[in-house]
Design a protein around this motif. Structure first.
Motif, short mmCIF file in Angstrom:
data_model
loop_
_atom_site.label_atom_id
_atom_site.label_comp_id
_atom_site.label_asym_id
_atom_site.label_seq_id
_atom_site.Cartn_x
_atom_site.Cartn_y
_atom_site.Cartn_z
N UNK A 112 1.13 -1.48 0.69
CA UNK A 112 0.01 -0.17 0.11
C UNK A 112 0.92 1.12 -0.12
N UNK A 113 1.93 0.97 0.64
CA UNK A 113 3.19 2.43 0.56
C UNK A 113 3.50 2.91 -1.04
N UNK A 114 3.23 1.80 -1.88
CA UNK A 114 3.67 2.18 -3.30
C UNK A 114 2.29 2.90 -4.04
N UNK A 115 1.04 2.11 -3.75
CA UNK A 115 -0.04 1.86 -4.63
C UNK A 115 -0.67 3.16 -4.00
N UNK A 116 -0.71 3.50 -3.38
CA UNK A 116 -1.27 4.72 -2.70
C UNK A 116 -0.18 6.19 -3.06
N UNK A 117 0.25 5.84 -4.05
CA UNK A 117 1.15 7.41 -4.61
C UNK A 117 1.29 6.84 -5.89
N UNK A 118 0.72 5.24 -6.69
CA UNK A 118 0.47 5.34 -7.98
C UNK A 118 1.85 4.94 -8.20
N UNK A 119 2.59 4.41 -7.60
CA UNK A 119 4.10 3.88 -8.40
C UNK A 119 4.05 2.62 -8.36
N UNK A 120 2.85 1.27 -7.83
CA UNK A 120 3.07 0.49 -7.96
C UNK A 120 2.84 -0.18 -9.08
N UNK A 121 3.55 -1.07 -9.25
CA UNK A 121 3.98 -2.26 -10.39
C UNK A 121 2.75 -2.70 -11.18
N UNK A 122 3.02 -3.68 -11.68
CA UNK A 122 1.60 -4.11 -12.59
C UNK A 122 0.95 -3.06 -13.16
N UNK A 123 -0.38 -3.20 -13.14
CA UNK A 123 -1.13 -2.25 -13.46
C UNK A 123 -0.47 -0.96 -13.47
N UNK A 124 -0.75 0.02 -12.37
CA UNK A 124 -0.52 0.84 -11.83
C UNK A 124 0.84 1.44 -13.15
N UNK A 125 2.39 0.29 -13.00
CA UNK A 125 3.40 0.53 -14.06
C UNK A 125 2.85 0.80 -15.68
N UNK A 126 2.00 0.32 -15.63
CA UNK A 126 1.86 0.18 -17.23
C UNK A 126 0.69 1.85 -17.28
N UNK A 127 -0.20 2.22 -16.57
CA UNK A 127 -0.80 3.26 -16.93
C UNK A 127 0.30 4.48 -16.54
#
Length: 284
Positions: A112-127
């Protein structure tokens, strides 16, 4: 620390660990799903116990995939027939089809520390690579929620139907177990051959219809030995002692399912009891 060598390690039988862990995580999934259908537990101190359990359910479902992964590695290392782990791969695909997005939901919870900032892997990274703003990406993959009226868990675009998830989890755990049986069956065949060879080397016959000593394969995949004490009117004591001695030479032993600690297998054979074979150093 002790200087003594450990007598057991999970690395000895990872295929069995895969079965054990899959059963633990399945039970976790079953328990959390049942609690999610109950009223909120007041002990959760202002937080919805349903939402807490829903998070745990996602993790439990993902851990089943880790158990399948371990089983695949174990089967390949043991050289098990390709058809066995190919079928297990199909079981995993069925599970993932029933739970689309389970990996991303788990990743969003655990990272959540990455996904909350939009810097997660997978779909967030692609977007992000497609040019979307970080804050918009973060918003698109957020909002974890369990909806009791629908019995669904959502996170961003991903939706899990709880009942379908439990059915899929139960099926995958069973498939992991069935794959493990291929290992047990092969080891049983190998053990039976070892038993027959040890007895033959000692001059004990057990392969013909009229033989007093019977060697049988049980439904539990164990090798069982028994004496047909009614086969002939003679003293079978020398034969029973010969059997025990022959197996000992091959580092094998006979155990009683009724009294595993019994130290007189020859005497138990004489009573007509069936005893099972294990390696001398095997866990009982």
């Amino acid at each position: 620390m002790s200087d003594t060598e450990p007598t057991w390690s999970p690395a000895d039988n990872p295929y069995a660990i895969a079965v054990s862990e899959s059963q633990w995580w399945l039970r976790c999934a079953l328990l959390t799903s049942q609690r999610m259908r109950d009223d909120d537990d007041p002990r959760s101190s202002g937080f919805s116990s349903r939402q807490i359990d829903a998070r745990q359910l996602v993790v439990a479902l993902w851990q089943l995939l880790m158990a399948e992964k371990l089983q695949q590695a174990a089967l390949r290392a043991l050289g098990i027939d390709r058809a066995v782990y190919a079928e297990l791969s199909r079981a995993r695909q069925r599970f993932e089809k029933a739970l689309p997005g389970i990996k991303h939901m788990r990743d969003a919870l655990m990272h959540f520390d990455e996904w909350a900032r939009g810097v997660g892997n997978g779909p967030q990274k692609k977007d992000v690579e497609a040019g979307k703003a970080l804050r918009d990406v973060a918003s698109a993959y957020w909002g974890f929620d369990y909806a009791p009226e629908k019995d669904t868990i959502t996170l961003g675009p991903y939706v899990i139907e709880v009942e379908a998830a439990i059915r899929a989890a139960t099926a995958l755990a069973d498939d992991i177990y069935q794959a493990a049986r291929a290992v047990d069956q092969r080891r049983t065949v190998e053990l039976r051959a070892q038993v027959v060879d040890a007895l033959a080397a000692a001059g004990v016959s057990c392969g013909s219809a009229g033989d007093v000593l019977k060697v049988s394969l049980g439904l539990d995949t164990r090798i069982w030995l028994s004496l047909d004490v009614m086969a002939a009117e003679q003293d079978h004591r020398p034969l029973s002692e010969q059997v025990v001695a022959a197996l000992a030479v091959a580092s094998l032993q006979l155990l009683s399912s009724a009294e595993p600690q019994s130290s007189n297998p020859a005497k138990r054979l004489l009573t007509g009891e069936a005893l099972y074979v294990t390696p001398v150093n095997a866990q009982k």
